[in-house]
Scaffold this motif. Structure first.
Motif, PDB file in Angstrom:
ATOM      1  N   ARG A 182     -10.850   2.232  -1.866  1.00  0.00           N
ATOM      2  CA  ARG A 182     -10.009   2.318  -0.663  1.00  0.00           C
ATOM      3  C   ARG A 182      -9.773   0.931  -0.069  1.00  0.00           C
ATOM      4  O   ARG A 182     -10.679   0.121   0.011  1.00  0.00           O
ATOM      5  N   GLY A 183      -8.551   0.704   0.325  1.00  0.00           N
ATOM      6  CA  GLY A 183      -8.199  -0.595   0.904  1.00  0.00           C
ATOM      7  C   GLY A 183      -7.968  -1.690  -0.132  1.00  0.00           C
ATOM      8  O   GLY A 183      -7.818  -2.864   0.208  1.00  0.00           O
ATOM      9  N   GLY A 184      -7.921  -1.298  -1.405  1.00  0.00           N
ATOM     10  CA  GLY A 184      -7.903  -2.285  -2.490  1.00  0.00           C
ATOM     11  C   GLY A 184      -6.626  -3.098  -2.652  1.00  0.00           C
ATOM     12  O   GLY A 184      -6.607  -4.068  -3.413  1.00  0.00           O
ATOM     13  N   SER A 185      -5.581  -2.745  -1.925  1.00  0.00           N
ATOM     14  CA  SER A 185      -4.328  -3.503  -2.067  1.00  0.00           C
ATOM     15  C   SER A 185      -4.480  -4.970  -1.671  1.00  0.00           C
ATOM     16  O   SER A 185      -3.794  -5.837  -2.211  1.00  0.00           O
ATOM     17  N   SER A 233       0.861  -1.185   0.000  1.00  0.00           N
ATOM     18  CA  SER A 233       0.000   0.000   0.000  1.00  0.00           C
ATOM     19  C   SER A 233       0.894   1.231   0.000  1.00  0.00           C
ATOM     20  O   SER A 233       2.108   1.125   0.182  1.00  0.00           O
ATOM     21  N   ALA A 234       0.273   2.379  -0.130  1.00  0.00           N
ATOM     22  CA  ALA A 234       1.004   3.641  -0.038  1.00  0.00           C
ATOM     23  C   ALA A 234       1.437   3.850   1.415  1.00  0.00           C
ATOM     24  O   ALA A 234       0.790   3.373   2.345  1.00  0.00           O
ATOM     25  N   THR A 248      -2.418   8.203   0.872  1.00  0.00           N
ATOM     26  CA  THR A 248      -3.601   8.274   0.012  1.00  0.00           C
ATOM     27  C   THR A 248      -4.550   9.388   0.471  1.00  0.00           C
ATOM     28  O   THR A 248      -5.061  10.161  -0.344  1.00  0.00           O
ATOM     29  N   PHE A 280      -3.596  -1.874  -5.182  1.00  0.00           N
ATOM     30  CA  PHE A 280      -4.675  -0.878  -5.321  1.00  0.00           C
ATOM     31  C   PHE A 280      -4.843  -0.332  -6.735  1.00  0.00           C
ATOM     32  O   PHE A 280      -5.752   0.435  -7.001  1.00  0.00           O
ATOM     33  N   GLU A 299       1.354   4.298  -4.190  1.00  0.00           N
ATOM     34  CA  GLU A 299       1.864   2.923  -4.144  1.00  0.00           C
ATOM     35  C   GLU A 299       3.189   2.805  -4.905  1.00  0.00           C
ATOM     36  O   GLU A 299       4.017   1.957  -4.592  1.00  0.00           O
TER      37      GLU A 299
HETATM   38  N1  ASP Z   1      -3.545   3.133  -0.417  1.00  0.00           N
HETATM   39  C1  ASP Z   1      -4.907   2.742  -0.646  1.00  0.00           C
HETATM   40  C2  ASP Z   1      -5.787   3.253   0.459  1.00  0.00           C
HETATM   41  O1  ASP Z   1      -5.326   3.903   1.373  1.00  0.00           O
HETATM   42  C3  ASP Z   1      -5.065   1.284  -0.865  1.00  0.00           C
HETATM   43  C4  ASP Z   1      -4.736   0.399   0.309  1.00  0.00           C
HETATM   44  O2  ASP Z   1      -4.130   0.848   1.264  1.00  0.00           O
HETATM   45  O3  ASP Z   1      -5.084  -0.778   0.285  1.00  0.00           O
HETATM   46  O4  ASP Z   1      -6.972   3.047   0.429  1.00  0.00           O
END
Ligand code: ASP
Ligand code: MG
Length: 402
Positions: A149-152, A40-41, A46, A135, A73
């Protein structure tokens, strides 16, 4: 063995953390394994990028938004490759374009369709650790897309599925999946195992550990996932089709504050009204969740439903435009609600689970606005201010504590 390891933003938040992850990956590599690292970033990158965009324009083109967000990322992936390289191990970072993580067209919330494996396979064959940006992907117009969001997590599972990985490990800043978010319910307990279905319903449980779609995908392709901490060697939680430990009545309690209740009052009581209303929202990609229809006065009906809080204004706008066409007399929106859910595969064979939840809420004098259930879940919509009290009361009523 081929192992996919995914690390979240806090796990790569600064230099020290980056080297911590690099060390873990190098260790795995030195055992002779093939290692793919999905990142992730860094930290809150993000969020910061989103804030920067909003500062320029409150309504930026979605394509440009993804162009911006995918940089987060790329930073962590490139830095990780440098860190691993500095430890004397060959590594290469690849972004969504270079791998070719093919997605649907839609910006901001694209779905992965297909993953090209050639480049990654080649890099593994020449014994490099492969670091892949989470992501992100690329659509058929050769534009960057992001997965929501959270797609990693979903990137990691997609790679594990496409490459038939032997293990897929999701590293985060908590020890695994808990019976409730420990920040809200202090005596929450870590689960050893959980089924995909339970996890899907509990996506927001235990500090929102997993992206929903990653669980869907893991179930579909039979990828066994482990959720564990990047900061220690504790066991973590295993996700699989069926758990072997004795089934508890429920596995956890989840809270979702990202919700709003919209009520459409005075609709004509005739066939097709629900279709018209929800079709309008679906066409604009507004996701509807709990739905309640009730009888109004003089041949009318009321329909209430919940949407993500961030989509509530848009939903109201869409409906207001067509207010006269659907014959609604009033459209209202309440953003001070929250959803509390209990989830458990054990519910299927045990009646009275819902009643037990309602009793716990009654004992706390908490009023229920809406109820929805599935085979393994009961959700209530309550006032936001009651949410934490409700979580603790329900958690304790089912004896989930440590
Ligand atoms: N960086 C993205 C986010 O903050 C993806 C991730 O963290 O999974 O949503
Ligand atoms: Mg995450």
């Amino acid at each position: 063995m081929l192992i996919v390891k995914k690390f979240g933003g806090t796990s790569v938040g600064d230099k020290e953390r980056i080297f911590n992850v690099a060390r873990r990956c190098v260790e795995e590599y030195r055992k002779g394994n093939d290692v793919i690292v999905v990142l992730s970033a860094m930290g809150k990158t993000t969020d910061e990028l989103i804030a920067k965009a909003m500062d320029i324009s409150p309504n930026p083109p979605k394509r440009e938004m993804d162009m911006l967000l995918t940089t987060g990322e790329q930073v962590s992936a490139a830095l990780m490759a440098m860190a691993i390289d500095s430890m004397g191990v060959p590594a290469v970072s690849l972004n969504g374009f270079q791998v070719a993580m093919h997605t649907t067209r839609v910006y901001g919330n694209a779905r992965l369709k297909r993953v090209d494996t050639d480049r990654i396979m080649h890099e593994l064959e020449i014994r490099r650790i492969v670091i892949v940006t989470g992501f992100q992907g690329v659509n058929k117009y050769d534009n960057y897309t992001t997965l929501g969001r959270g797609g990693s997590d979903t990137t990691a599972v997609a790679l594990a599925a496409a490459l038939h990985a032997d293990a897929c490990e999701i590293y985060t800043d908590v020890d695994g999946v808990y019976t409730a978010d420990p920040r809200i319910v202090p005596n929450a307990r870590k689960l050893k195992e959980i089924t995909y279905d339970e996890m899907l319903d509990l996506a927001t449980l235990g500090a929102g550990v997993l992206h929903n779609r990653s669980v869907e995908m893991a179930k579909k392709y039979g990828v066994q996932l482990v959720v564990r901490s990047s900061l220690n060697d504790n066991e973590g939680t295993i996700l699989k089709e069926e758990t072997s430990v004795e089934r508890m009545l429920i596995s956890g309690v989840a809270l979702d504050r990202n919700t709003a209740r919209i009520s459409v009052i005075g609709l004509k009581d005739e066939p097709g009204m629900a279709f018209k209303l929800f079709n309008m929202l679906a066409r604009e990609n507004v996701n509807v969740d709990v739905i309640l229809q009730s009888i109004g006065r003089d041949n009318t009906k009321d329909i209430s439903f919940t949407v993500a809080r961030s989509e509530a204004d848009e939903a109201v706008e869409i409906l207001t435009k067509s207010k006269s066409r659907i014959g609604a007399t009033d459209i209202s929106c309440n953003k001070t609600v929250a959803k509390v859910s209990i989830v458990g595969a054990g519910m299927m064979s045990n009646p009275g689970v819902a009643a037990k939840m309602f009793e716990a809420l009654y004992n706390e004098n908490i009023n229920i606005n809406m109820i929805s259930t599935s085979e393994i879940r009961v959700t209530v919509l309550i006032h936001e201010k009651d949410a934490e009290r409700a979580m603790n009361a329900v958690h304790d009523a089912f004896g989930l504590e440590e």
